[in-house]
Structures are given as C-alpha cells and as structure tokens.
Design a protein around this motif. Structure first.
Motif, PDB file in Angstrom:
ATOM      1  N   THR A  48       0.805  -1.219   0.000  1.00 14.91           N
ATOM      2  CA  THR A  48       0.000   0.000   0.000  1.00 14.91           C
ATOM      3  C   THR A  48       0.841   1.273   0.000  1.00 14.91           C
ATOM      4  O   THR A  48       2.003   1.274   0.392  1.00 14.91           O
ATOM      5  CB  THR A  48      -0.913   0.040   1.245  1.00 14.91           C
ATOM      6  N   SER A  49       0.192   2.350  -0.434  1.00 14.39           N
ATOM      7  CA  SER A  49       0.751   3.700  -0.354  1.00 14.39           C
ATOM      8  C   SER A  49       0.235   4.338   0.929  1.00 14.39           C
ATOM      9  O   SER A  49      -0.969   4.317   1.191  1.00 14.39           O
ATOM     10  CB  SER A  49       0.315   4.512  -1.571  1.00 14.39           C
TER      11      SER A  49
ATOM     12  N   ALA B 223      -3.540   5.251  -4.360  1.00 17.59           N
ATOM     13  CA  ALA B 223      -2.093   5.272  -4.616  1.00 17.59           C
ATOM     14  C   ALA B 223      -1.692   6.634  -5.170  1.00 17.59           C
ATOM     15  O   ALA B 223      -1.910   7.645  -4.534  1.00 17.59           O
ATOM     16  CB  ALA B 223      -1.688   4.140  -5.539  1.00 17.59           C
ATOM     17  N   SER B 224      -1.085   6.672  -6.344  1.00 13.38           N
ATOM     18  CA  SER B 224      -0.677   7.933  -6.980  1.00 13.38           C
ATOM     19  C   SER B 224       0.257   8.742  -6.087  1.00 13.38           C
ATOM     20  O   SER B 224      -0.127   9.791  -5.589  1.00 13.38           O
ATOM     21  CB  SER B 224      -1.896   8.772  -7.349  1.00 13.38           C
TER      22      SER B 224
ATOM     23  N   GLU C 288      -7.377  -0.872  -4.665  1.00 16.49           N
ATOM     24  CA  GLU C 288      -8.440  -0.152  -5.378  1.00 16.49           C
ATOM     25  C   GLU C 288      -9.811  -0.757  -5.147  1.00 16.49           C
ATOM     26  O   GLU C 288     -10.831  -0.095  -5.321  1.00 16.49           O
ATOM     27  CB  GLU C 288      -8.134  -0.103  -6.878  1.00 16.49           C
ATOM     28  N   TYR C 289      -9.854  -2.029  -4.745  1.00 16.59           N
ATOM     29  CA  TYR C 289     -11.137  -2.694  -4.493  1.00 16.59           C
ATOM     30  C   TYR C 289     -11.963  -1.967  -3.434  1.00 16.59           C
ATOM     31  O   TYR C 289     -13.193  -2.132  -3.370  1.00 16.59           O
ATOM     32  CB  TYR C 289     -10.900  -4.141  -4.046  1.00 16.59           C
ATOM     33  N   LEU C 290     -11.304  -1.156  -2.608  1.00 15.02           N
ATOM     34  CA  LEU C 290     -12.025  -0.437  -1.556  1.00 15.02           C
ATOM     35  C   LEU C 290     -13.010   0.573  -2.137  1.00 15.02           C
ATOM     36  O   LEU C 290     -14.073   0.809  -1.557  1.00 15.02           O
ATOM     37  CB  LEU C 290     -11.031   0.241  -0.621  1.00 15.02           C
ATOM     38  N   PHE C 291     -12.670   1.164  -3.279  1.00 15.85           N
ATOM     39  CA  PHE C 291     -13.615   2.058  -3.946  1.00 15.85           C
ATOM     40  C   PHE C 291     -14.816   1.270  -4.449  1.00 15.85           C
ATOM     41  O   PHE C 291     -15.956   1.750  -4.383  1.00 15.85           O
ATOM     42  CB  PHE C 291     -12.932   2.806  -5.088  1.00 15.85           C
ATOM     43  N   ASP C 292     -14.570   0.053  -4.960  1.00 16.01           N
ATOM     44  CA  ASP C 292     -15.676  -0.805  -5.389  1.00 16.01           C
ATOM     45  C   ASP C 292     -16.554  -1.183  -4.202  1.00 16.01           C
ATOM     46  O   ASP C 292     -17.785  -1.246  -4.320  1.00 16.01           O
ATOM     47  CB  ASP C 292     -15.135  -2.082  -6.060  1.00 16.01           C
ATOM     48  N   GLN C 293     -15.924  -1.436  -3.065  1.00 19.60           N
ATOM     49  CA  GLN C 293     -16.680  -1.770  -1.849  1.00 19.60           C
ATOM     50  C   GLN C 293     -17.592  -0.618  -1.450  1.00 19.60           C
ATOM     51  O   GLN C 293     -18.746  -0.836  -1.041  1.00 19.60           O
ATOM     52  CB  GLN C 293     -15.711  -2.098  -0.715  1.00 19.60           C
ATOM     53  N   PHE C 294     -17.093   0.605  -1.574  1.00 15.67           N
ATOM     54  CA  PHE C 294     -17.896   1.787  -1.260  1.00 15.67           C
ATOM     55  C   PHE C 294     -19.129   1.849  -2.160  1.00 15.67           C
ATOM     56  O   PHE C 294     -20.251   2.091  -1.693  1.00 15.67           O
ATOM     57  CB  PHE C 294     -17.038   3.040  -1.427  1.00 15.67           C
TER      58      PHE C 294
END
Length: 368
Positions: free
Chosen positions: A297-298, A347-348, A355-361
């Motif tokens: 992770t970042s 990240a960035s 990134e799956y956390l955005f999908d979870q949201f």
C-alpha cells in the motif's frame, strides 16, 4: 552541470542537530516545518502536491530526485503543499518525453526552497531513532542562534489543525453530472486521484469545504458520503467529527481515507495519537483480516488510531492491520454502513492492490 557555486545550506532540527547541504539552483531563504521522510522510489511530484504533506519538510530517500521532470497531469492539488524539500542528488536535467518542465522550474514556480547534497541516509536514520520533529532548512548558515529562536516558536504538529489551510473555499463538482450515483465529499485535504477513482465508478461528486455541516452535505441529496485524507492532527477537527456522527447516526454509506479514517474513529469515541515517525511510502505491507490477503500500500500519515480502544469498542472491528508494527490500518462498523482505511487505495504514487475499496464503497451504496 549547472550551478557549480551553489550556496551552502543547513537543516537544523528542533533538538539542535545540524545537517549540511547546498541550495538547489539560485534559490535562497528559510523554511520551517515538521521534518519527515518518504521511502517511495518514484512519484515525487504527486508527493509534493499532496495536501496531506502541508507544513512538512520532505526528505526523499531515493537518491535521485528530478530525473524525469514534471507533468501537469500528475499533480494532486493546485500547488506544492510541502514546506520544503531535502534530497541527496537533485537532477536539473530530465529525460522523459511527456514531461512539461524540469523539477527545478516547477519548484521555482511554487516558490519552494529545496536543498540537496544532504546525507539523507544519516538524516533518515536520525529521524527513525529520534522521531519526527520540527526543523528549519535555510541558506542563512551564519545565523544559527537566530534560526533556533525562530524554530522554537513554530507550533508542533500535535494539536495542529491544518485542514483549513488546504480545503476548498467553495463547494465544487467533479465527474459526470449524469452519473448513476451521487457522493458528497468533505474536503479536509483531498487528493485529485481520489476524486478520479470515485468518479470513474459512475459517480458524480460534490466537494464541500472542511467546516461544512451535515445539512450542507445532505443538501446534494447524495447516495453516499466520503471523508478525505488531509494534514495535521485529527482531534481539532470537531466539525468533521460532528458530520461523521450525523452520517453514522442515520446509517448512511460512509467511507473515510487517512485523516477521514481518523475522524471516523474519533466520532466513535476512539482516540488517536501522534506516531514516532509515521508511515510515508509506497511499499507498506497491510493484511486484510477478513480475506487473509496481503496488500502493498501507499501510506502517508503521522497519526494513528489507538488499537486497544478500537479493539474494546463494541461496534467497531479492525479490518486491516499494518504488518510492520500492527497499527490499525482499517475499521468497519458492525451495525452501520461505515468503513475506513488509514492508507491510500488511490495510490498515486504506488501500487493498486487496494483499489477494491472504492468498489466496496459503491457496493455499500447500492445495497443501502
């Protein structure tokens, strides 16, 4: 090489320790802030423009900084947010086809003092042992006592509210207004790539200033709510904590990242604390407790949630832990539609494992 006769410069730490270097280019001056380090090998432009770094003197551990220039598409806010730059080798020339300009020009446009030729390995080792602390970088090398006096008057990061320094002054929109979902985002230091990651999931976002009320955010009639990353100590952010409490009370979909994660913890009565030297880099190992999977992770934070209090809370569960020191890296509420992570899934710079956390949201919004 340019600037053969560059001016001498120093790093003076709050405990009186001094490190030596040279000014980058012809820039002269003095800059104060909390000294910290980032272990990322790339992404310096994104780091320098990340609002979470406001008020900090950034030590880059990669030996070469500036070698690929800068690109206007790779900024995380409207300006450089670090207080000053400390590096080993500064590259005045760059070799990337899609770069807009050199890092030197980029820093000059933002009036940022940078010093190079520093023994950054020794400096980072010192910070690791003695903790992050206030410091000053300066080309005024003959006035040490005066610099010490000025440095003693700089407020410590603990207890310091900085969200107001980086938040938008007026609400604004991001994304496609015809998107399926709408999200109200509280800007306490938001990164542009967070907005991009939410928007590309068929979401139209309205971004609100740091001191907005729940009624302000609710007026957009959103499907979900987001609390952003940001700088400083989360404890003084009483307005943001009250917003989180209202969202949680109504059991509305809520997602928090970094400072937003800490605000959600505080809204639940769980304390935060200032870390010895924080987590800043793009290779931090995290374990997802629910899946058992690891994530690289970042991260960028100097405060954390008290684990023993989170464990004792009847309606909170720890969903992620940092594998280097077992600090809390993620939380979820058992009875509410609310979760958060301490790290940066957008990240960035950094890996995209999270990134799956955005999908979870988005799934939480769909299933509310």
């Amino acid at each position: 090489m340019k600037y053969q006769k560059r001016q001498k410069a120093i790093i003076l730490l709050a405990d009186g320790t001094i490190f030596y270097g040279k000014a980058v280019g012809n820039k002269q001056g003095t800059a104060f802030g909390e000294v910290c380090f980032n272990t990322g090998m790339t992404g310096y432009q994104e780091i320098f423009t990340d609002p979470s770094y406001f008020g900090q003197l950034m030590v880059t551990t990669n030996a070469h900084i500036g070698n690929y220039g800068t690109n206007s598409d790779e900024i995380e806010s409207d300006s450089v947010k670090i207080a000053g730059l400390i590096c080993k080798n500064f590259s005045y020339d760059y070799s990337r086809d899609d770069a807009d300009k050199s890092l030197e020009d980029f820093l000059n446009e933002n009036n940022l003092l940078a010093i190079s030729d520093v023994d950054t390995r020794a400096l980072v080792s010192y910070i690791r042992d003695n903790g992050a602390m206030n410091a000053v970088i300066s080309t005024d090398v003959d006035n040490i006592e005066d610099l010490k006096k000025q440095l003693s008057e700089v407020p410590n990061m603990e207890g310091l509210e900085l969200a107001s320094k980086v938040s938008t002054k007026e609400p604004y929109f991001f994304g496609d207004e015809n998107a399926t979902y709408k999200v109200s985002a509280l800007d306490i230091g938001i990164k542009k790539n967070i907005l991009r990651n939410i928007a590309k999931r068929d979401v139209y976002i309205k971004v609100f200033p740091y001191n907005s009320t729940f009624s302000d955010l609710e007026s957009f009639n959103p499907d979900g709510y987001f609390l952003s990353n940001g700088p400083g100590d989360p404890e003084p952010l009483v307005d943001a904590q009250n917003v989180a409490k209202e969202i949680i009370k109504r059991d509305l979909p809520l997602f928090g990242i970094c400072l937003g994660h800490q605000v959600i913890a505080l809204a639940n009565g769980v304390s935060t604390y200032k870390m010895h030297n924080g987590h800043r880099g793009i290779n931090h190992p995290v374990k997802n407790i629910k899946t058992g999977k690891g994530e690289i992770t970042s991260q960028n934070h100097g405060f954390a949630v008290k684990r023993e209090e989170a464990e004792a809370h009847t309606d909170l569960e720890i969903t992620h832990v940092h594998l280097n020191d077992n600090t809390v890296a993620g939380l979820a509420m058992k009875s509410k539609n609310c979760f958060s992570v301490q790290y940066h899934p957008e990240a960035s710079p950094g890996p995209h494992d999270s990134e799956y956390l955005f999908d979870q949201f988005i799934e939480n919004i769909k299933n509310k």
